[in-house]
Structure formats: C-alpha cells, structure tokens
Design a protein around this motif. Structure first.
Motif, PDB file in Angstrom:
ATOM      1  N   THR A 176     -26.458 125.003  89.233  1.00  0.00           N
ATOM      2  CA  THR A 176     -25.176 124.459  89.673  1.00  0.00           C
ATOM      3  C   THR A 176     -24.241 124.189  88.497  1.00  0.00           C
ATOM      4  O   THR A 176     -23.165 123.626  88.687  1.00  0.00           O
ATOM      5  N   ALA A 177     -24.632 124.582  87.300  1.00  0.00           N
ATOM      6  CA  ALA A 177     -23.819 124.350  86.103  1.00  0.00           C
ATOM      7  C   ALA A 177     -22.542 125.176  86.164  1.00  0.00           C
ATOM      8  O   ALA A 177     -22.444 126.160  86.913  1.00  0.00           O
ATOM      9  N   SER A 178     -21.575 124.790  85.349  1.00  0.00           N
ATOM     10  CA  SER A 178     -20.310 125.527  85.280  1.00  0.00           C
ATOM     11  C   SER A 178     -20.507 126.833  84.508  1.00  0.00           C
ATOM     12  O   SER A 178     -21.495 127.009  83.777  1.00  0.00           O
ATOM     13  N   GLY A 179     -19.548 127.737  84.651  1.00  0.00           N
ATOM     14  CA  GLY A 179     -19.592 129.020  83.949  1.00  0.00           C
ATOM     15  C   GLY A 179     -19.775 128.873  82.440  1.00  0.00           C
ATOM     16  O   GLY A 179     -20.652 129.509  81.858  1.00  0.00           O
ATOM     17  N   ALA A 220     -12.620 130.705  78.731  1.00  0.00           N
ATOM     18  CA  ALA A 220     -12.470 131.428  79.989  1.00  0.00           C
ATOM     19  C   ALA A 220     -11.426 132.527  79.798  1.00  0.00           C
ATOM     20  O   ALA A 220     -10.385 132.297  79.199  1.00  0.00           O
ATOM     21  N   HIS A 235     -14.437 135.091  86.271  1.00  0.00           N
ATOM     22  CA  HIS A 235     -15.854 134.994  85.926  1.00  0.00           C
ATOM     23  C   HIS A 235     -16.225 135.666  84.604  1.00  0.00           C
ATOM     24  O   HIS A 235     -17.371 136.053  84.410  1.00  0.00           O
ATOM     25  N   TYR A 275     -15.980 135.326  80.279  1.00  0.00           N
ATOM     26  CA  TYR A 275     -15.788 134.374  79.190  1.00  0.00           C
ATOM     27  C   TYR A 275     -15.866 135.098  77.857  1.00  0.00           C
ATOM     28  O   TYR A 275     -16.670 136.022  77.693  1.00  0.00           O
ATOM     29  N   PRO A 333     -20.979 134.634  90.157  1.00  0.00           N
ATOM     30  CA  PRO A 333     -21.326 133.347  90.765  1.00  0.00           C
ATOM     31  C   PRO A 333     -22.582 133.416  91.633  1.00  0.00           C
ATOM     32  O   PRO A 333     -23.326 132.452  91.729  1.00  0.00           O
ATOM     33  N   GLU A 356     -21.066 126.444  80.751  1.00  0.00           N
ATOM     34  CA  GLU A 356     -22.400 125.918  80.460  1.00  0.00           C
ATOM     35  C   GLU A 356     -23.454 127.021  80.573  1.00  0.00           C
ATOM     36  O   GLU A 356     -24.362 127.117  79.743  1.00  0.00           O
TER      37      GLU A 356
END
Length: 91
Positions: free
Chosen positions: A43-46, A9, A13, A15, A34, A48
């Motif tokens: 609904t996965a994390s950033g 991260a 938002h 990476y 997002p 992922e």
C-alpha cells in the motif's frame, strides 16, 4: 561511489531516479504499474516503492549498469526474491 538517489514523479506511474556515480549523473526511469503493488499487497506510495526497488537493485549492481528504463514487472521476473524483499522493505 554513488550519491543518495533522488526520486521525482514524471508522469503516469513513471519516476525519474537520479544519482551521481563516479562524478557522472545517472538517470533511470522506473515504471510502477499500480496493479503490481496491489498484487503484492503493498500500500506504499509510488516513490516509496521505487526507493525500495532501487535499494534492492543497488545492492546487486551499479546504478550506471542499470538500463535507462525499468519496469517493476521486469525486475520481479529477473529476481525471484524481489517481491518478498520489496514487501519486507516496505512493511
């Protein structure tokens, strides 16, 4: 040959994806809006989402051929099947 990419991260938002390809370190900054994930029902994390997006891209081109900065919206615009493949990979 490419090493397994790592994902860190950076800030709001974004990476950093880092891998070694042919003895060179390659960095790519990936922005994940997002709203993009919400529109796709993801609904996965950033991290992922970025991992699945990079896996998709690396099946099509070399890491060192990617732009230094990517946005998921741009990937979706370039590859019509991207959204569906991303959803499938994250299910």
């Amino acid at each position: 040959m490419i090493s397994q990419p790592t994902i860190e991260a950076m800030d709001d938002h974004r990476y950093l994806v880092r891998a070694t390809q042919d003895d060179d370190v390659v960095d790519v900054s990936v922005r994940v809006d997002p709203d993009f994930g919400q529109r796709l029902g993801i609904t996965a994390s950033g991290p992922e989402i970025v991992g699945a997006a990079m896996a998709f891209l690396l099946q099509r081109q070399r890491m060192d051929d990617l732009p230094a900065q990517l946005d998921l919206e741009d990937i979706a615009a370039a590859y019509g099947e991207f959204a569906e493949r991303l959803r499938s990979a994250l299910d």
